[in-house]
Motif scaffolding. Sequence first.
Motif, short mmCIF file in Angstrom:
data_model
loop_
_atom_site.label_atom_id
_atom_site.label_comp_id
_atom_site.label_asym_id
_atom_site.label_seq_id
_atom_site.Cartn_x
_atom_site.Cartn_y
_atom_site.Cartn_z
N ASP A 57 0.82 -1.22 0.00
CA ASP A 57 0.00 0.00 0.00
C ASP A 57 0.86 1.26 0.00
O ASP A 57 0.54 2.23 -0.70
N LEU A 58 1.94 1.25 0.77
CA LEU A 58 2.82 2.42 0.80
C LEU A 58 3.52 2.64 -0.54
O LEU A 58 3.63 3.78 -1.01
N VAL A 59 3.96 1.57 -1.16
CA VAL A 59 4.61 1.69 -2.47
C VAL A 59 3.61 2.19 -3.50
O VAL A 59 3.93 3.07 -4.31
N ASP A 60 2.40 1.67 -3.48
CA ASP A 60 1.38 2.12 -4.42
C ASP A 60 1.05 3.59 -4.21
O ASP A 60 0.79 4.32 -5.16
N HIS A 61 1.05 4.02 -2.96
CA HIS A 61 0.68 5.40 -2.63
C HIS A 61 1.81 6.40 -2.90
O HIS A 61 1.58 7.45 -3.49
N PHE A 62 3.02 6.07 -2.45
CA PHE A 62 4.14 7.01 -2.52
C PHE A 62 5.13 6.70 -3.64
O PHE A 62 5.77 7.60 -4.16
N GLY A 63 5.33 5.42 -3.94
CA GLY A 63 6.38 5.00 -4.87
C GLY A 63 7.69 4.78 -4.13
O GLY A 63 7.93 5.33 -3.05
N TRP A 64 8.56 3.96 -4.72
CA TRP A 64 9.85 3.64 -4.08
C TRP A 64 10.72 4.87 -3.86
O TRP A 64 11.32 5.00 -2.78
N PRO A 65 10.84 5.79 -4.83
CA PRO A 65 11.75 6.93 -4.62
C PRO A 65 11.36 7.79 -3.41
O PRO A 65 12.22 8.22 -2.65
N VAL A 66 10.09 8.04 -3.22
CA VAL A 66 9.64 8.85 -2.08
C VAL A 66 9.87 8.09 -0.77
O VAL A 66 10.33 8.67 0.22
N LEU A 67 9.58 6.81 -0.76
CA LEU A 67 9.84 6.02 0.45
C LEU A 67 11.33 6.04 0.78
O LEU A 67 11.71 6.22 1.94
N ALA A 68 12.18 5.87 -0.23
CA ALA A 68 13.63 5.85 -0.02
C ALA A 68 14.13 7.19 0.48
O ALA A 68 15.05 7.24 1.31
N ASP A 69 13.55 8.27 0.01
CA ASP A 69 13.96 9.61 0.45
C ASP A 69 13.59 9.87 1.91
O ASP A 69 14.26 10.64 2.59
N ASN A 70 12.55 9.25 2.38
CA ASN A 70 12.02 9.56 3.70
C ASN A 70 12.26 8.50 4.75
O ASN A 70 12.18 8.79 5.94
N ILE A 71 12.51 7.27 4.33
CA ILE A 71 12.88 6.20 5.26
C ILE A 71 14.19 5.64 4.74
O ILE A 71 14.23 5.00 3.70
N ASN A 72 15.26 5.92 5.45
CA ASN A 72 16.61 5.64 4.97
C ASN A 72 16.99 4.16 5.16
O ASN A 72 17.73 3.82 6.08
#
Length: 85
Positions: A20-35
């Motif tokens: 759900d998080l990947v679908d909502h934010f995408g990998w790049p945004v997750l990677a930028d915000n959760i290291n």
Amino acid sequence: MNNQPNNPLHGIKLETIVTDLVDHFGWPVLADNININCFKSDPSIKSSLKFLRKTQWARDEVENLYISTFLQTEDLQSTSPWGKV
């Protein structure tokens, strides 16, 4: 008794949370915000699940993001979970 009224994630699988998080934010945004590297380098659901099951601090961050994104009231969802606009 298996009821957990104070656990908002009760009954939600980790795979569902990550998907759900990947679908909502995408990998790049997750990677930028959760290291964590599993979001940055060749990301996949499978590698993320493997890492998150072994690393509690990272799992806590992912679960908190899920709660703030999908499980809080609509008024609270309007603010970014990272404190940015």
